[in-house]
Design a protein around this motif. Structure first.
Motif, PDB file in Angstrom:
ATOM      1  N   GLU A 156       0.823  -1.212   0.000  1.00  0.00           N
ATOM      2  CA  GLU A 156       0.000   0.000   0.000  1.00  0.00           C
ATOM      3  C   GLU A 156       0.861   1.266   0.000  1.00  0.00           C
ATOM      4  O   GLU A 156       0.581   2.221  -0.720  1.00  0.00           O
ATOM      5  N   LYS A 157       1.938   1.263   0.787  1.00  0.00           N
ATOM      6  CA  LYS A 157       2.826   2.421   0.856  1.00  0.00           C
ATOM      7  C   LYS A 157       3.998   2.314  -0.123  1.00  0.00           C
ATOM      8  O   LYS A 157       4.828   3.210  -0.185  1.00  0.00           O
ATOM      9  N   ARG A 158       4.078   1.217  -0.851  1.00  0.00           N
ATOM     10  CA  ARG A 158       5.187   0.950  -1.782  1.00  0.00           C
ATOM     11  C   ARG A 158       6.535   0.979  -1.055  1.00  0.00           C
ATOM     12  O   ARG A 158       7.487   1.651  -1.459  1.00  0.00           O
ATOM     13  N   VAL A 159       6.586   0.240   0.046  1.00  0.00           N
ATOM     14  CA  VAL A 159       7.815   0.143   0.828  1.00  0.00           C
ATOM     15  C   VAL A 159       8.207  -1.333   0.935  1.00  0.00           C
ATOM     16  O   VAL A 159       7.451  -2.147   1.456  1.00  0.00           O
ATOM     17  N   TYR A 160       9.398  -1.652   0.422  1.00  0.00           N
ATOM     18  CA  TYR A 160       9.896  -3.024   0.428  1.00  0.00           C
ATOM     19  C   TYR A 160      11.342  -3.009   0.946  1.00  0.00           C
ATOM     20  O   TYR A 160      12.107  -2.111   0.596  1.00  0.00           O
ATOM     21  N   GLY A 161      11.677  -3.992   1.737  1.00  0.00           N
ATOM     22  CA  GLY A 161      13.052  -3.966   2.249  1.00  0.00           C
ATOM     23  C   GLY A 161      13.451  -5.175   3.052  1.00  0.00           C
ATOM     24  O   GLY A 161      12.774  -6.212   3.049  1.00  0.00           O
ATOM     25  N   LEU A 162      14.549  -5.003   3.771  1.00  0.00           N
ATOM     26  CA  LEU A 162      15.166  -6.098   4.523  1.00  0.00           C
ATOM     27  C   LEU A 162      15.752  -5.535   5.825  1.00  0.00           C
ATOM     28  O   LEU A 162      16.400  -4.482   5.814  1.00  0.00           O
ATOM     29  N   PHE A 163      15.518  -6.239   6.927  1.00  0.00           N
ATOM     30  CA  PHE A 163      16.102  -5.871   8.214  1.00  0.00           C
ATOM     31  C   PHE A 163      17.066  -6.970   8.630  1.00  0.00           C
ATOM     32  O   PHE A 163      16.705  -8.144   8.646  1.00  0.00           O
ATOM     33  N   SER A 164      18.302  -6.594   8.982  1.00  0.00           N
ATOM     34  CA  SER A 164      19.330  -7.566   9.373  1.00  0.00           C
ATOM     35  C   SER A 164      19.796  -7.292  10.796  1.00  0.00           C
ATOM     36  O   SER A 164      20.240  -6.181  11.101  1.00  0.00           O
ATOM     37  N   GLU A 165      19.682  -8.304  11.647  1.00  0.00           N
ATOM     38  CA  GLU A 165      20.214  -8.204  13.004  1.00  0.00           C
ATOM     39  C   GLU A 165      21.552  -8.926  13.022  1.00  0.00           C
ATOM     40  O   GLU A 165      21.631 -10.108  12.671  1.00  0.00           O
ATOM     41  N   VAL A 166      22.609  -8.218  13.417  1.00  0.00           N
ATOM     42  CA  VAL A 166      23.946  -8.795  13.408  1.00  0.00           C
ATOM     43  C   VAL A 166      24.324  -9.138  14.851  1.00  0.00           C
ATOM     44  O   VAL A 166      24.575  -8.248  15.657  1.00  0.00           O
ATOM     45  N   LYS A 167      24.369 -10.414  15.169  1.00  0.00           N
ATOM     46  CA  LYS A 167      24.650 -10.856  16.540  1.00  0.00           C
ATOM     47  C   LYS A 167      26.140 -11.137  16.718  1.00  0.00           C
ATOM     48  O   LYS A 167      26.746 -11.805  15.898  1.00  0.00           O
ATOM     49  N   GLY A 168      26.695 -10.625  17.819  1.00  0.00           N
ATOM     50  CA  GLY A 168      28.115 -10.802  18.097  1.00  0.00           C
ATOM     51  C   GLY A 168      28.768  -9.471  18.438  1.00  0.00           C
ATOM     52  O   GLY A 168      28.102  -8.432  18.478  1.00  0.00           O
ATOM     53  N   ASP A 169      30.067  -9.487  18.687  1.00  0.00           N
ATOM     54  CA  ASP A 169      30.812  -8.270  19.029  1.00  0.00           C
ATOM     55  C   ASP A 169      31.167  -7.511  17.749  1.00  0.00           C
ATOM     56  O   ASP A 169      32.304  -7.546  17.275  1.00  0.00           O
ATOM     57  N   VAL A 170      30.159  -6.826  17.189  1.00  0.00           N
ATOM     58  CA  VAL A 170      30.336  -6.115  15.924  1.00  0.00           C
ATOM     59  C   VAL A 170      30.075  -4.624  16.132  1.00  0.00           C
ATOM     60  O   VAL A 170      29.446  -4.213  17.102  1.00  0.00           O
ATOM     61  N   ALA A 171      30.551  -3.812  15.191  1.00  0.00           N
ATOM     62  CA  ALA A 171      30.394  -2.363  15.309  1.00  0.00           C
ATOM     63  C   ALA A 171      28.940  -1.937  15.148  1.00  0.00           C
ATOM     64  O   ALA A 171      28.475  -1.021  15.817  1.00  0.00           O
ATOM     65  N   SER A 172      28.219  -2.599  14.247  1.00  0.00           N
ATOM     66  CA  SER A 172      26.820  -2.238  13.992  1.00  0.00           C
ATOM     67  C   SER A 172      25.923  -3.465  14.156  1.00  0.00           C
ATOM     68  O   SER A 172      25.946  -4.366  13.312  1.00  0.00           O
ATOM     69  N   PRO A 173      25.118  -3.517  15.233  1.00  0.00           N
ATOM     70  CA  PRO A 173      24.305  -4.710  15.488  1.00  0.00           C
ATOM     71  C   PRO A 173      23.023  -4.811  14.674  1.00  0.00           C
ATOM     72  O   PRO A 173      22.294  -5.794  14.790  1.00  0.00           O
ATOM     73  N   ALA A 174      22.728  -3.812  13.831  1.00  0.00           N
ATOM     74  CA  ALA A 174      21.513  -3.888  13.011  1.00  0.00           C
ATOM     75  C   ALA A 174      21.606  -2.933  11.833  1.00  0.00           C
ATOM     76  O   ALA A 174      22.148  -1.832  11.952  1.00  0.00           O
TER      77      ALA A 174
END
Length: 201
Positions: free
Chosen positions: A135-153
């Motif tokens: 309906e809003k024309r929004v498509y995508g992907l969410f990634s959760e990065v588990k571990g001792d990383v700089a960016s967890p999502a």
């Protein structure tokens, strides 16, 4: 017959043996593991963004610092820093106009995927969630990065024709998955809320 000096010596040995015996019978000493504070955060209160950008979204009032910048000097690329000083974290948003060009779309998509791939070396696992709102024309992907990383999502969303938006979460402190987990979980919910409330202009 035992002399007095020898008697004292024998008594000391017996006494020391008994002390060591009692100590040895006790439980083994085990050092306590490192503990982290149990952090409680307020319930999220969202408000619609009032920014001069090609998209709008709802953001948490807990984010007290918002920095918006034009990345290219034109209306095709913007950067947005949503800072949470109390959580010592920032959600970085980057918007790029596709301009209805397939090559632009494929390049932006590849860049977004590479951002997540960079963390694979230190990541324990990377669960991925597909997002779709026709309906809003929004498509995508969410990634959760588990571990001792700089960016967890990280996430990206697009209409695949005109708009492409990426988001990534970073903390000011050195990454330690166990210590930042409560804050990471809280801010990941905000990231998902941003994805779900984006409206293209």
């Amino acid at each position: 017959m035992i002399k007095k000096s020898q008697n004292k010596y024998v008594f000391k040995i017996i006494t020391l043996s008994m002390v060591f015996g009692f100590v040895a019978c006790g439980e083994d000493y085990v050092p306590k593991p490192k503990a982290y504070l149990r952090l409680e955060y307020p319930k999220a209160d969202y408000t619609k963004s009032q920014l001069d950008l090609p998209f709008s979204f709802e953001m948490n009032k807990l984010a007290t610092k918002i920095k918006s910048k034009n990345l290219s000097g034109t209306t095709t690329s913007y950067g947005l820093d949503i800072e949470y000083p109390t959580l010592k974290g920032t959600i970085f948003l980057t918007y790029k106009a596709i301009d209805n060009k397939k090559e632009n779309f494929m390049l932006f998509l590849k860049d977004a995927e590479n951002l997540t791939q960079k963390h694979m070396i230190k990541a324990d696992e990377i669960p991925v969630t597909v997002y779709e709102n026709k309906e809003k024309r929004v498509y995508g992907l969410f990634s959760e990065v588990k571990g001792d990383v700089a960016s967890p999502a990280q996430f990206y969303i697009t209409d695949s024709i005109n708009h492409f938006l990426t988001g990534s979460l970073y903390f000011y402190a050195k990454p330690n998955y166990d210590s930042i987990l409560p804050a990471a979980n809280y801010l990941q919910k905000d990231m998902k809320h941003i994805m779900e409330t984006v409206e293209w202009k």
